[in-house]
Design a protein around this motif. Sequence first.
Motif, PDB file in Angstrom:
ATOM      1  N   ALA A  91       1.912  21.614 -39.176  1.00  0.00           N
ATOM      2  CA  ALA A  91       2.783  21.920 -38.290  1.00  0.00           C
ATOM      3  C   ALA A  91       2.206  21.647 -36.450  1.00  0.00           C
ATOM      4  O   ALA A  91       3.421  20.571 -35.404  1.00  0.00           O
ATOM      5  CB  ALA A  91       2.530  23.538 -37.205  1.00  0.00           C
ATOM      6  N   LYS A  94       3.471  17.818 -36.520  1.00  0.00           N
ATOM      7  CA  LYS A  94       5.053  17.393 -36.798  1.00  0.00           C
ATOM      8  C   LYS A  94       6.153  17.510 -35.367  1.00  0.00           C
ATOM      9  O   LYS A  94       7.000  17.615 -34.699  1.00  0.00           O
ATOM     10  CB  LYS A  94       5.451  18.691 -37.560  1.00  0.00           C
ATOM     11  N   SER A  95       4.946  18.894 -34.610  1.00  0.00           N
ATOM     12  CA  SER A  95       5.496  19.685 -33.208  1.00  0.00           C
ATOM     13  C   SER A  95       5.434  17.920 -32.533  1.00  0.00           C
ATOM     14  O   SER A  95       5.914  18.351 -31.503  1.00  0.00           O
ATOM     15  CB  SER A  95       4.945  20.519 -33.174  1.00  0.00           C
ATOM     16  N   ARG A  96       4.230  17.645 -32.490  1.00  0.00           N
ATOM     17  CA  ARG A  96       4.093  16.662 -31.486  1.00  0.00           C
ATOM     18  C   ARG A  96       5.156  15.550 -31.489  1.00  0.00           C
ATOM     19  O   ARG A  96       5.177  14.922 -30.792  1.00  0.00           O
ATOM     20  CB  ARG A  96       2.398  16.145 -31.382  1.00  0.00           C
ATOM     21  N   LYS A 104      12.592  16.937 -28.324  1.00  0.00           N
ATOM     22  CA  LYS A 104      12.433  18.172 -28.550  1.00  0.00           C
ATOM     23  C   LYS A 104      11.681  18.714 -27.695  1.00  0.00           C
ATOM     24  O   LYS A 104      10.703  18.731 -27.403  1.00  0.00           O
ATOM     25  CB  LYS A 104      12.478  18.967 -29.670  1.00  0.00           C
ATOM     26  N   ILE A 106       9.549  22.799 -27.126  1.00  0.00           N
ATOM     27  CA  ILE A 106       8.529  23.189 -27.998  1.00  0.00           C
ATOM     28  C   ILE A 106       8.302  24.510 -27.004  1.00  0.00           C
ATOM     29  O   ILE A 106       7.217  24.442 -26.396  1.00  0.00           O
ATOM     30  CB  ILE A 106       8.291  23.065 -28.886  1.00  0.00           C
TER      31      ILE A 106
END
Length: 106
Positions: A91, A94-96, A104, A106
Amino acid sequence: MNKKSILTRDVLLKKGWKGENECVFCGQNESIDHLLFTCSAASLLWNLVKCVCNLKSSPLSVNECFGGWINKFNKEDKKMVMIVVSALFWAIWKSRNAIVFERKRI
């Protein structure tokens, strides 16, 4: 886990990449240990995992995680903790990457 095979900004810079070394979550120098453990975003997630899983502590580095910390659990609990740790790492990664490559928020 080989720390040098994870393409965090510190590793990329050593390979000649001409970018910044700043963590996208907090602005400090990005390394694997920072990104997955000591970054303020990672710390928040680890604290949530600690509460939800009723853990006494959480690791602060890859070496600590896969060394003494994970070995504190019995065989059955270790399997579940490894699933949780893997999901947490995925998680964060993928966010990074969504922030870095897809711009994006977040």
